[in-house]
Design a protein around this motif. Sequence first.
Motif, short mmCIF file in Angstrom:
data_model
loop_
_atom_site.label_atom_id
_atom_site.label_comp_id
_atom_site.label_asym_id
_atom_site.label_seq_id
_atom_site.Cartn_x
_atom_site.Cartn_y
_atom_site.Cartn_z
N TYR A 95 -64.20 -19.87 82.38
CA TYR A 95 -64.28 -21.48 82.01
C TYR A 95 -63.40 -22.00 82.99
N GLY A 96 -63.59 -23.52 82.77
CA GLY A 96 -62.93 -24.24 83.94
C GLY A 96 -61.51 -24.62 83.72
N PRO A 97 -60.86 -25.69 84.51
CA PRO A 97 -59.51 -25.93 84.09
C PRO A 97 -59.20 -26.31 82.85
N GLU B 75 -70.10 -27.02 79.55
CA GLU B 75 -71.20 -26.19 80.14
C GLU B 75 -71.13 -24.94 79.33
N LEU B 76 -70.87 -24.70 77.95
CA LEU B 76 -71.05 -23.36 77.41
C LEU B 76 -72.44 -23.33 76.99
N PRO B 77 -72.90 -22.23 76.61
CA PRO B 77 -74.29 -21.81 75.81
C PRO B 77 -74.17 -22.26 74.51
N PRO B 78 -75.20 -22.45 73.83
CA PRO B 78 -75.27 -23.06 72.29
C PRO B 78 -74.59 -21.72 71.95
N VAL C 50 -69.77 -4.64 84.43
CA VAL C 50 -70.18 -5.91 84.82
C VAL C 50 -71.60 -6.24 84.41
N VAL C 51 -71.71 -7.21 83.29
CA VAL C 51 -72.90 -7.56 82.66
C VAL C 51 -73.06 -9.19 82.74
N VAL C 52 -74.17 -9.74 83.37
CA VAL C 52 -74.17 -11.13 83.40
C VAL C 52 -75.27 -11.68 82.46
N PRO C 53 -74.94 -12.55 81.36
CA PRO C 53 -75.72 -12.82 80.52
C PRO C 53 -76.62 -14.07 81.07
N TRP C 54 -77.89 -14.21 80.70
CA TRP C 54 -78.85 -15.37 81.30
C TRP C 54 -79.15 -16.14 79.97
N ILE C 55 -78.96 -17.24 79.59
CA ILE C 55 -79.11 -18.06 78.58
C ILE C 55 -79.99 -19.14 78.79
N TYR D 174 -74.25 -16.99 82.90
CA TYR D 174 -72.92 -17.48 82.44
C TYR D 174 -72.14 -16.34 83.09
N TRP D 175 -71.14 -16.61 83.81
CA TRP D 175 -70.56 -15.69 84.52
C TRP D 175 -69.47 -15.03 83.62
N PRO D 176 -69.18 -13.80 83.64
CA PRO D 176 -68.17 -13.16 82.52
C PRO D 176 -66.94 -13.23 83.16
N GLU D 177 -65.76 -13.29 82.39
CA GLU D 177 -64.29 -13.47 82.93
C GLU D 177 -63.98 -11.88 83.29
N SER D 178 -64.57 -11.04 82.69
CA SER D 178 -64.21 -9.72 82.99
C SER D 178 -65.42 -8.78 82.42
N GLY D 179 -65.15 -7.51 82.39
CA GLY D 179 -66.44 -6.64 82.08
C GLY D 179 -66.87 -6.59 80.56
N LEU D 180 -68.06 -6.13 80.21
CA LEU D 180 -68.34 -5.95 78.94
C LEU D 180 -67.31 -5.02 78.06
#
Length: 97
Positions: free
Chosen positions: A28-30, A37-40, A60-65, A70-76
């Motif tokens: 997430y941003g500042p 810009e969060l997903p539903p 490392v897993v990247v969800p596509w919604i 939506y890039w993760p901050e850390s791993g699953l």
Amino acid sequence: MTEAPWLVLFADTADDEAEPLGLLPLRYGPLRDRFRELPPPVGEAVLAGGTEPGMGPGTVVVPWIDGRAYWPESGLQSFEPDNPRHLRSLSELIRPE
């Protein structure tokens, strides 16, 4: 737990009584715009990356919604319902402010 927004992931065949498969903190941003810009809050995600069975925590897993990554901050992080620490983490995510 962090202040990051988290995705709680369930199998696509899950019913209302299903337990989470894993937890994924999102970037997430500042501070002033951190929740932009969060997903539903509820929906479907296609997971890309290390989603093969047997992959360990931190994979490392990247969800596509809705066609957007939506890039993760850390791993699953796996979720084990018999683990008190995992239950505490999940309850922290859903507790009212």
